[in-house]
Motif scaffolding. Structure first.
Motif, PDB file in Angstrom:
ATOM      1  N   ARG A 120      -7.093  -4.759   3.558  1.00 50.77           N
ATOM      2  CA  ARG A 120      -7.775  -4.593   2.265  1.00 50.77           C
ATOM      3  C   ARG A 120      -6.833  -4.043   1.208  1.00 50.77           C
ATOM      4  NH1 ARG A 120     -12.524  -2.826   5.520  1.00 50.77           N
ATOM      5  NH2 ARG A 120     -11.618  -0.764   5.377  1.00 50.77           N
ATOM      6  N   VAL A 121      -5.972  -3.106   1.599  1.00 51.84           N
ATOM      7  CA  VAL A 121      -5.031  -2.525   0.640  1.00 51.84           C
ATOM      8  C   VAL A 121      -4.060  -3.587   0.131  1.00 51.84           C
ATOM      9  CG1 VAL A 121      -3.078  -0.923   0.399  1.00 51.84           C
ATOM     10  CG2 VAL A 121      -5.171  -0.150   1.520  1.00 51.84           C
ATOM     11  N   VAL A 122      -3.413  -4.299   1.035  1.00 49.01           N
ATOM     12  CA  VAL A 122      -2.346  -5.219   0.623  1.00 49.01           C
ATOM     13  C   VAL A 122      -2.870  -6.513  -0.003  1.00 49.01           C
ATOM     14  CG1 VAL A 122      -0.721  -4.247   2.287  1.00 49.01           C
ATOM     15  CG2 VAL A 122      -2.044  -6.285   2.903  1.00 49.01           C
ATOM     16  N   ALA A 123      -4.156  -6.803   0.149  1.00 47.53           N
ATOM     17  CA  ALA A 123      -4.724  -8.017  -0.446  1.00 47.53           C
ATOM     18  C   ALA A 123      -5.073  -7.834  -1.924  1.00 47.53           C
ATOM     19  CB  ALA A 123      -5.978  -8.443   0.319  1.00 47.53           C
ATOM     20  N   SER A 124      -5.041  -6.627  -2.408  1.00 43.58           N
ATOM     21  CA  SER A 124      -5.470  -6.339  -3.779  1.00 43.58           C
ATOM     22  C   SER A 124      -4.403  -6.692  -4.800  1.00 43.58           C
ATOM     23  CB  SER A 124      -5.805  -4.849  -3.916  1.00 43.58           C
ATOM     24  OG  SER A 124      -6.828  -4.497  -3.036  1.00 43.58           O
ATOM     25  N   ARG A 125      -4.817  -7.332  -5.867  1.00 45.02           N
ATOM     26  CA  ARG A 125      -3.886  -7.639  -6.957  1.00 45.02           C
ATOM     27  C   ARG A 125      -3.689  -6.419  -7.849  1.00 45.02           C
ATOM     28  NH1 ARG A 125      -2.299 -12.864  -7.652  1.00 45.02           N
ATOM     29  NH2 ARG A 125      -3.518 -14.407  -6.532  1.00 45.02           N
ATOM     30  N   ARG A 126      -4.734  -5.632  -8.007  1.00 48.37           N
ATOM     31  CA  ARG A 126      -4.638  -4.383  -8.765  1.00 48.37           C
ATOM     32  C   ARG A 126      -4.535  -3.237  -7.780  1.00 48.37           C
ATOM     33  NH1 ARG A 126      -8.388  -4.844 -14.060  1.00 48.37           N
ATOM     34  NH2 ARG A 126      -7.482  -6.799 -14.745  1.00 48.37           N
ATOM     35  N   VAL A 127      -4.117  -2.086  -8.265  1.00 49.93           N
ATOM     36  CA  VAL A 127      -3.966  -0.929  -7.379  1.00 49.93           C
ATOM     37  C   VAL A 127      -5.314  -0.661  -6.701  1.00 49.93           C
ATOM     38  CG1 VAL A 127      -3.428   1.515  -7.237  1.00 49.93           C
ATOM     39  CG2 VAL A 127      -2.120   0.056  -8.780  1.00 49.93           C
ATOM     40  N   PRO A 128      -5.357  -0.684  -5.377  1.00 52.45           N
ATOM     41  CA  PRO A 128      -6.617  -0.542  -4.630  1.00 52.45           C
ATOM     42  C   PRO A 128      -6.985   0.924  -4.394  1.00 52.45           C
ATOM     43  CG  PRO A 128      -4.823  -1.009  -3.124  1.00 52.45           C
ATOM     44  CD  PRO A 128      -4.229  -1.012  -4.498  1.00 52.45           C
ATOM     45  N   TRP A 129      -7.376   1.619  -5.457  1.00 54.70           N
ATOM     46  CA  TRP A 129      -7.599   3.069  -5.391  1.00 54.70           C
ATOM     47  C   TRP A 129      -8.583   3.469  -4.306  1.00 54.70           C
ATOM     48  CZ3 TRP A 129      -3.966   5.764  -7.276  1.00 54.70           C
ATOM     49  CH2 TRP A 129      -3.267   5.326  -8.397  1.00 54.70           C
ATOM     50  N   ARG A 130      -9.694   2.767  -4.211  1.00 52.90           N
ATOM     51  CA  ARG A 130     -10.712   3.135  -3.216  1.00 52.90           C
ATOM     52  C   ARG A 130     -10.162   3.029  -1.799  1.00 52.90           C
ATOM     53  NH1 ARG A 130     -15.659  -0.683  -2.741  1.00 52.90           N
ATOM     54  NH2 ARG A 130     -14.100  -1.710  -1.524  1.00 52.90           N
ATOM     55  N   HIS A 131      -9.412   1.981  -1.519  1.00 54.48           N
ATOM     56  CA  HIS A 131      -8.841   1.801  -0.186  1.00 54.48           C
ATOM     57  C   HIS A 131      -7.712   2.800   0.079  1.00 54.48           C
ATOM     58  CE1 HIS A 131     -11.408  -1.596   0.106  1.00 54.48           C
ATOM     59  NE2 HIS A 131     -10.735  -2.313  -0.768  1.00 54.48           N
ATOM     60  N   LEU A 132      -6.951   3.125  -0.954  1.00 48.57           N
ATOM     61  CA  LEU A 132      -5.928   4.166  -0.796  1.00 48.57           C
ATOM     62  C   LEU A 132      -6.578   5.503  -0.455  1.00 48.57           C
ATOM     63  CD1 LEU A 132      -3.538   3.336  -3.779  1.00 48.57           C
ATOM     64  CD2 LEU A 132      -3.182   2.847  -1.353  1.00 48.57           C
ATOM     65  N   GLN A 133      -7.706   5.778  -1.089  1.00 50.09           N
ATOM     66  CA  GLN A 133      -8.437   7.008  -0.768  1.00 50.09           C
ATOM     67  C   GLN A 133      -8.884   6.996   0.688  1.00 50.09           C
ATOM     68  OE1 GLN A 133     -11.826   7.890  -3.253  1.00 50.09           O
ATOM     69  NE2 GLN A 133     -12.448   9.610  -1.973  1.00 50.09           N
ATOM     70  N   HIS A 134      -9.319   5.846   1.185  1.00 50.80           N
ATOM     71  CA  HIS A 134      -9.729   5.748   2.595  1.00 50.80           C
ATOM     72  C   HIS A 134      -8.553   6.019   3.528  1.00 50.80           C
ATOM     73  CE1 HIS A 134     -13.370   3.003   1.478  1.00 50.80           C
ATOM     74  NE2 HIS A 134     -13.541   4.257   1.124  1.00 50.80           N
ATOM     75  N   VAL A 135      -7.379   5.488   3.203  1.00 52.94           N
ATOM     76  CA  VAL A 135      -6.196   5.738   4.033  1.00 52.94           C
ATOM     77  C   VAL A 135      -5.885   7.230   4.056  1.00 52.94           C
ATOM     78  CG1 VAL A 135      -3.703   5.378   4.264  1.00 52.94           C
ATOM     79  CG2 VAL A 135      -5.192   3.443   3.697  1.00 52.94           C
ATOM     80  N   VAL A 136      -5.853   7.847   2.887  1.00 53.93           N
ATOM     81  CA  VAL A 136      -5.533   9.282   2.790  1.00 53.93           C
ATOM     82  C   VAL A 136      -6.584  10.119   3.518  1.00 53.93           C
ATOM     83  CG1 VAL A 136      -5.350  11.214   1.154  1.00 53.93           C
ATOM     84  CG2 VAL A 136      -4.159   9.067   0.697  1.00 53.93           C
ATOM     85  N   THR A 137      -7.838   9.767   3.368  1.00 50.83           N
ATOM     86  CA  THR A 137      -8.919  10.506   4.037  1.00 50.83           C
ATOM     87  C   THR A 137      -8.811  10.376   5.554  1.00 50.83           C
ATOM     88  OG1 THR A 137     -10.353  10.178   2.130  1.00 50.83           O
ATOM     89  CG2 THR A 137     -11.421  10.763   4.198  1.00 50.83           C
ATOM     90  N   ARG A 138      -8.502   9.179   6.040  1.00 53.83           N
ATOM     91  CA  ARG A 138      -8.335   8.982   7.491  1.00 53.83           C
ATOM     92  C   ARG A 138      -7.167   9.807   8.022  1.00 53.83           C
ATOM     93  NH1 ARG A 138     -11.208   7.353  11.306  1.00 53.83           N
ATOM     94  NH2 ARG A 138      -9.407   6.377  12.244  1.00 53.83           N
ATOM     95  N   LEU A 139      -6.047   9.775   7.319  1.00 53.33           N
ATOM     96  CA  LEU A 139      -4.888  10.557   7.756  1.00 53.33           C
ATOM     97  C   LEU A 139      -5.217  12.051   7.777  1.00 53.33           C
ATOM     98  CD1 LEU A 139      -2.134   8.588   5.821  1.00 53.33           C
ATOM     99  CD2 LEU A 139      -2.397   8.696   8.320  1.00 53.33           C
TER     100      LEU A 139
END
Length: 183
Positions: A120-139
């Motif tokens: 989901r992160v790498v498929a985004s043409r614009r900065v995928p803020w919501r998915h980046l938040q999910h990555v950070v939250t998981r970590l």
């Protein structure tokens, strides 16, 4: 350190030129908030919606052009550091950091949840803020190191530059075999 530059106008007067971004100064400020236990300011940064004074201050490190990006990275930093007393500067790119998502024997590319999230992160043409938040939250929930914050900022500044290939490079880092990663 970036600094404000002055330009001489046609009439000989001074006007302010664009203020360049300074990711290093942002990180110094954010890590100092964690070290000095300024939990109120960190809590302000975690608020979504209307910008708080803390968001505005973080945005100034981005200069005129990158203000919103710096505000949002400060939000991600504050989300990761909630309840922590020692700042983490992070490790790896976002793709490398996402390899640390998982449980049991399924980590990174062998973990279906991590694979879906990175896709989901790498498929985004614009900065995928919501998915980046999910990555950070998981970590954060797994007590794993976040991505290198300075690298994340620089990557996000170039996100829409196709020649930079940020999403591709994150994928390469995520799927890299262990022997290529020095493990």
């Amino acid at each position: 350190m970036a600094e404000r530059t002055e330009a001489v106008g046609e009439a000989g007067g001074f006007g302010s030129a664009e203020i360049p971004h300074d990711s290093s100064a942002l990180l110094v400020w954010l890590t100092q908030l964690v070290r000095t236990h300024e939990n109120g300011t960190l809590a302000e940064l975690r608020r979504a919606g209307e910008p708080t004074n803390a968001h505005i201050r973080a945005g100034w490190f981005g200069g005129d052009e990158h203000r919103e990006l710096f505000e949002r990275v400060a939000f991600l930093f504050a989300v990761y550091h909630q309840g922590r007393s020692v700042p983490s500067y992070g490790l790896d790119s976002l793709g490398g950091a996402a390899r640390r998502i998982g449980s049991g024997k399924e980590w990174g590319p062998t973990n279906p949840g991590a694979v879906r999230l990175v896709a989901r992160v790498v498929a985004s043409r614009r900065v995928p803020w919501r998915h980046l938040q999910h990555v950070v939250t998981r970590l954060r929930s797994l007590d794993k190191a976040p991505p290198r914050w300075d690298k994340l900022i620089e990557d996000l500044l170039r996100w829409e530059d196709r020649s930079a290939r940020v999403a591709y490079n994150w994928s390469v880092d995520f799927y890299a075999p262990d022997h290529r990663r020095g493990k």
